[in-house]
Design a protein around this motif. Structure first.
Motif, PDB file in Angstrom:
ATOM      1  N   LEU A  13     -34.993 -21.445  12.586  1.00 29.29           N
ATOM      2  CA  LEU A  13     -34.450 -20.896  13.836  1.00 29.29           C
ATOM      3  C   LEU A  13     -33.532 -21.892  14.552  1.00 29.29           C
ATOM      4  O   LEU A  13     -32.408 -21.558  14.919  1.00 29.29           O
ATOM      5  N   GLY A  34     -34.398 -17.517  20.493  1.00 31.13           N
ATOM      6  CA  GLY A  34     -34.832 -16.657  21.587  1.00 31.13           C
ATOM      7  C   GLY A  34     -34.698 -17.301  22.953  1.00 31.13           C
ATOM      8  O   GLY A  34     -35.658 -17.824  23.511  1.00 31.13           O
ATOM      9  N   TRP A 130     -43.835 -15.341  13.982  1.00 31.93           N
ATOM     10  CA  TRP A 130     -42.913 -16.425  14.341  1.00 31.93           C
ATOM     11  C   TRP A 130     -43.065 -17.531  13.294  1.00 31.93           C
ATOM     12  O   TRP A 130     -44.207 -17.939  12.995  1.00 31.93           O
ATOM     13  N   ASN A 183     -42.782 -11.275  18.288  1.00 28.81           N
ATOM     14  CA  ASN A 183     -41.699 -12.083  17.739  1.00 28.81           C
ATOM     15  C   ASN A 183     -41.981 -12.284  16.253  1.00 28.81           C
ATOM     16  O   ASN A 183     -42.983 -12.908  15.919  1.00 28.81           O
ATOM     17  N   LYS A 246     -39.877 -18.605  28.591  1.00 31.42           N
ATOM     18  CA  LYS A 246     -38.985 -17.453  28.709  1.00 31.42           C
ATOM     19  C   LYS A 246     -39.073 -16.804  30.083  1.00 31.42           C
ATOM     20  O   LYS A 246     -38.070 -16.559  30.730  1.00 31.42           O
ATOM     21  N   ARG A 374     -33.566 -10.785  12.266  1.00 28.72           N
ATOM     22  CA  ARG A 374     -34.018 -10.751  13.660  1.00 28.72           C
ATOM     23  C   ARG A 374     -32.844 -11.084  14.558  1.00 28.72           C
ATOM     24  O   ARG A 374     -32.127 -12.042  14.317  1.00 28.72           O
TER      25      ARG A 374
HETATM   26  C1  LMR Z   1     -37.565 -18.170  18.972  1.00 30.49           C
HETATM   27  O1  LMR Z   1     -38.406 -17.584  18.303  1.00 30.49           O
HETATM   28  O2  LMR Z   1     -36.355 -18.096  18.756  1.00 30.49           O
HETATM   29  C2  LMR Z   1     -37.997 -19.020  20.129  1.00 30.49           C
HETATM   30  O3  LMR Z   1     -39.360 -18.902  20.326  1.00 30.49           O
HETATM   31  C3  LMR Z   1     -37.534 -20.420  20.047  1.00 30.49           C
HETATM   32  C4  LMR Z   1     -38.247 -21.222  19.008  1.00 30.49           C
HETATM   33  O4  LMR Z   1     -38.716 -22.313  19.341  1.00 30.49           O
HETATM   34  O5  LMR Z   1     -38.325 -20.820  17.860  1.00 30.49           O
END
Ligand code: LMR
Length: 396
Positions: A13, A34, A130, A183, A246, A374
């Motif tokens: 990410l 995100g 995630w 997520n 967030k 995503r």
């Molecule tokens: C994401 O999923 O993009 C956010 O939570 C930032 C991260 O640290 O991955």
């Protein structure tokens, strides 16, 4: 020593943000990490948070360490925000919270605590989850496996398959659940499903571990955690990790907490000593600034009201962007029905295109998203939505 190391690939990410920054295409679009953005692509400090930070700056008279468990006003305010101000759990003696560096730091404390309590525990994560969840679990040395969650081909929850898997679990299992705004999929556990998961947890004895990183980004602050509240009211033990990145926009201040719910006040006190000891071994004590600001904000009715309005604005904007993207895609007569995006919550959705198409969109349009397809809904704007829809339609 360092000669023995080989280079790692960029983080799945965070690497997107680096690649986006290096791209010189003036039309580039960032739908990667995100982070909330306004129509202009900025991530401003919320006014309510800014005022709280100013109060902190004006009143703070020392940079000595804060207490190891963190800022008390922050912990009290956040427990009330997540569990509800009148939740009987709050006066039961079974709940203990510790401030930690962001959601990630809090998750690490949680996994290490599980390892101390039961080194043979297996952590079940949603398929998909995630990416950093799995990395954190593995770095702790715990076993992990995925439970069915999202049907990517049909863009819907795999509720029955999920329940069948959870029905096979027992006291050696921990089930990691996204409190709201899942997520990466955006597809949330329904109220009926929360009830069934809670009943299964009680019957089978697995421990729920809930990650809440987007409270207020789904429907509203209360609705978003209704399922979590029901679940923790039923089970003897649970862990909750909450991030303020967030919904308070405090990303870089690394502000979060871990809350343990134990069977008795005595075991709650024991768990707390372990969380504090684990934190001491990793980073000693949490950073002060973000937690202190949230503590000030949540203890002040006017600031809290202002923050809730700002949060509702962010949430409403993302809802509108979902609808706008769906309309723009359908206007282009794409075969795929994208209306599922409107039924999902929070910052993310899967476009459901394959990695080659994701790469093609990046190469030909300089639109950046995770390899899984995503996208960060907040990266869409009125000025780039047509460009995004054109790109998706072209690769489809
Ligand atoms: C994401 O999923 O993009 C956010 O939570 C930032 C991260 O640290 O991955």
């Amino acid at each position: 020593m360092f000669q023995q190391l080989t280079s790692l690939p960029p983080d799945p990410l965070l690497g997107i943000a680096v690649a986006y920054r290096q791209d010189t295409n003036p039309k580039k679009v960032d739908l990667g990490v995100g982070v909330y953005k306004t129509e202009d692509g900025n991530t401003p400090i919320l006014t309510s948070v800014s005022k709280s930070l100013q109060i902190l700056l004006d009143s703070e008279d020392s940079k000595s360490y804060i207490q190891a468990r963190g800022n008390q006003a922050f912990l009290d305010g956040m427990e009330k925000l997540v569990l509800g101000a009148n939740n009987p759990l709050l006066t039961s003696g079974r709940v203990e919270s510790v401030q930690a560096p962001g959601g990630t730091g809090s998750l690490k404390l949680g996994f290490e605590l599980i390892k101390r309590g039961n080194p043979n525990a297996k952590i079940w994560v949603s398929d998909p989850t995630w990416a950093n969840h799995v990395a954190l679990i593995k770095s702790t040395g715990l076993a992990t496996e995925a439970y069915p969650y999202y049907d990517k081909a049909n863009s819907k929850l795999k509720a029955d398959e999920m329940l069948s898997t959870l029905a096979e679990l027992g006291p050696n299992d921990v089930v990691l659940l996204h409190g709201c705004c899942h997520n990466p999929t955006g597809e949330d556990i329904t109220p009926e499903l929360w009830t069934k998961i809670a009943d299964l947890a009680v019957e089978k004895g697995f421990v729920p571990f809930i990650d809440i990183a987007y409270q207020g980004f789904g429907a509203d602050l209360e609705t978003d955690v209704a399922g979590v509240r029901e679940l923790v009211s039923k089970v003897p033990e649970a862990l909750i990790v909450t991030s303020c990145s967030k919904n308070f926009g405090l990303y870089r201040e690394r502000t979060g907490l871990i809350t343990t719910i134990s069977e008795t006040p005595v075991s709650a006190g024991i768990a707390l000593t372990h969380v504090l000891n684990i934190a001491r071994e990793i980073y000693s004590m949490p950073p002060s600034y973000g937690g202190a600001a949230v503590g000030i904000l949540l203890a002040d009715d006017a600031l809290t009201t202002e923050w809730k309005t700002e949060l509702a604005e962010m949430c409403g904007r993302m809802r509108n962007l979902r609808a706008l993207l769906v309309d723009k895609l359908h206007e282009r007569n794409v075969e795929k029905d994208f209306s599922f995006i409107n039924n999902q919550n929070g910052m993310f959705t899967f476009l459901g295109i394959n990695p080659e198409q994701v790469q093609q969109i990046r190469d030909e349009y300089a639109i950046y998203m995770a390899g899984s397809s995503r996208i960060n809904i907040a990266g869409i704007s009125n000025s780039n939505v047509d460009y995004i829809a054109d790109a998706v339609a072209a690769v489809l």
